[in-house]
Design a protein around this motif. Sequence first.
Motif, short mmCIF file in Angstrom:
data_model
loop_
_atom_site.label_atom_id
_atom_site.label_comp_id
_atom_site.label_asym_id
_atom_site.label_seq_id
_atom_site.Cartn_x
_atom_site.Cartn_y
_atom_site.Cartn_z
N PRO A 1 41.39 26.53 27.66
CA PRO A 1 40.76 27.86 27.65
C PRO A 1 39.76 28.02 28.80
CG PRO A 1 40.84 26.96 25.44
CD PRO A 1 41.30 25.87 26.36
N THR A 2 39.69 29.23 29.35
CA THR A 2 38.89 29.48 30.55
C THR A 2 37.42 29.08 30.42
OG1 THR A 2 40.39 31.29 31.07
CG2 THR A 2 38.28 31.25 32.24
N VAL A 3 36.81 29.45 29.30
CA VAL A 3 35.40 29.15 29.12
C VAL A 3 35.17 27.63 29.08
CG1 VAL A 3 33.45 29.36 27.51
CG2 VAL A 3 34.92 31.33 27.96
N GLU A 4 36.09 26.94 28.44
CA GLU A 4 36.02 25.48 28.36
C GLU A 4 36.21 24.86 29.75
OE1 GLU A 4 38.73 22.53 25.95
OE2 GLU A 4 38.18 24.26 24.71
N GLU B 1 30.85 30.30 36.47
CA GLU B 1 30.90 31.43 35.56
C GLU B 1 32.36 31.72 35.21
OE1 GLU B 1 27.04 34.03 37.16
OE2 GLU B 1 29.05 34.88 37.25
N ALA B 2 32.60 32.09 33.96
CA ALA B 2 33.96 32.40 33.52
C ALA B 2 34.18 33.91 33.54
CB ALA B 2 34.19 31.87 32.11
N TYR B 3 35.36 34.33 33.98
CA TYR B 3 35.74 35.75 33.95
C TYR B 3 37.09 35.87 33.27
CZ TYR B 3 31.78 36.92 36.80
OH TYR B 3 30.51 37.11 37.23
N LEU B 4 37.10 36.66 32.18
CA LEU B 4 38.26 36.65 31.30
C LEU B 4 39.22 37.84 31.43
CD1 LEU B 4 36.65 35.19 28.05
CD2 LEU B 4 37.42 34.04 30.12
N GLY B 5 39.54 38.21 32.64
CA GLY B 5 40.58 39.21 32.86
C GLY B 5 40.43 40.47 32.03
N GLY B 6 41.50 40.86 31.38
CA GLY B 6 41.56 42.11 30.66
C GLY B 6 40.58 42.28 29.51
N GLU B 7 40.03 41.15 29.00
CA GLU B 7 39.10 41.24 27.88
C GLU B 7 37.67 41.44 28.36
OE1 GLU B 7 39.37 37.45 25.90
OE2 GLU B 7 41.45 37.29 26.57
N ASP B 8 37.46 41.37 29.68
CA ASP B 8 36.11 41.23 30.22
C ASP B 8 35.82 42.31 31.26
OD1 ASP B 8 33.81 40.40 31.42
OD2 ASP B 8 34.57 38.45 32.05
N PRO B 9 34.97 43.30 30.90
CA PRO B 9 34.72 44.42 31.80
C PRO B 9 34.11 44.02 33.15
CG PRO B 9 33.21 44.44 29.94
CD PRO B 9 34.25 43.42 29.64
N ALA B 10 33.54 42.82 33.23
CA ALA B 10 32.93 42.38 34.48
C ALA B 10 33.95 41.71 35.41
CB ALA B 10 31.79 41.40 34.20
N PRO C 1 46.71 31.01 31.07
CA PRO C 1 48.15 31.09 31.30
C PRO C 1 48.48 32.18 32.32
CG PRO C 1 47.57 31.98 29.14
CD PRO C 1 46.32 31.39 29.71
N GLU C 2 49.65 32.13 32.90
CA GLU C 2 50.04 33.14 33.88
C GLU C 2 50.01 34.53 33.28
OE1 GLU C 2 53.51 32.56 36.25
OE2 GLU C 2 53.31 30.38 36.15
N GLY C 3 49.56 35.49 34.07
CA GLY C 3 49.60 36.88 33.63
C GLY C 3 48.34 37.42 32.99
N VAL C 4 47.37 36.55 32.66
CA VAL C 4 46.17 37.04 31.98
C VAL C 4 45.03 37.40 32.95
CG1 VAL C 4 46.66 35.85 29.82
CG2 VAL C 4 45.26 34.73 31.56
N GLY C 5 45.07 36.86 34.17
CA GLY C 5 44.05 37.20 35.16
C GLY C 5 42.69 36.57 34.92
#
Length: 194
Positions: free
Chosen positions: A14-17, A44-53, A92-96
């Motif tokens: 997972p990205t944050v991890e 810093e973690a940036y979570l693609g579509g779930e993350d407005p930043a 994973p691929e596609g999540v950004g």
Amino acid sequence: MDYKTLSKNFYNKPTVELAQSLLGKVLVHETPLGASSGIIVETEAYLGGEDPAAHAYRGMTERNKAMFGSAGHAYIYFTYGMYFCFNVTAGPEGVGHGVLIRAVEPLDGVDLMQKRRELLDEKMLASGPAKLVIALGINKELYGHDLTEKPLYIAEFKDIPDEQVVKTTRIGISEGKELPYRFYIKDNKFISKK
DNA sequence: GACCAGATTGTCT
DNA sequence: GACAATCTGGTCA
């Protein structure tokens, strides 16, 4: 210096991890002038579509397409009209998803970094996302580069115990400020900001 | 030390 | 046409 390059498998979490586990690793760039490297001390973690930043929040564009590829590659972007920042793609691929490297502690090739930055103070050499890009000589040609391959790669150095990791909010963004996606090594003198 | 303005251009609306 | 996942150098204290 010879380091043990992190395998593809390392990025498969997972990205944050991943953002947290990149602390204490070394980012190495080998150039014709010599190698330079730094210990990753702030991310810093940036979570693609779930993350407005996140740059990837509004979907894939020409600029951010690297983040939609597989994990463990370089996403380098241009900002403020004059600076580049360096990210590790994640998820994973596609999540950004991506992990912004905000600061490194100079390790090898300090003289090279000093020359590139035209500055001697080691605490200032790479203590910020745009600074480390300049210090390590990273450029846009490395966009999308596989970080398990030379000349730009991330390698084992040391593990940071959980109690040495400070979790806090991200810097320089206008949305999603409240999310605790910034990580840095406690009491380290090379982070971008307290 | 803290706070503030200016630099400068690719990218998205 | 506005703004940006920033840095540096200035002022004031």
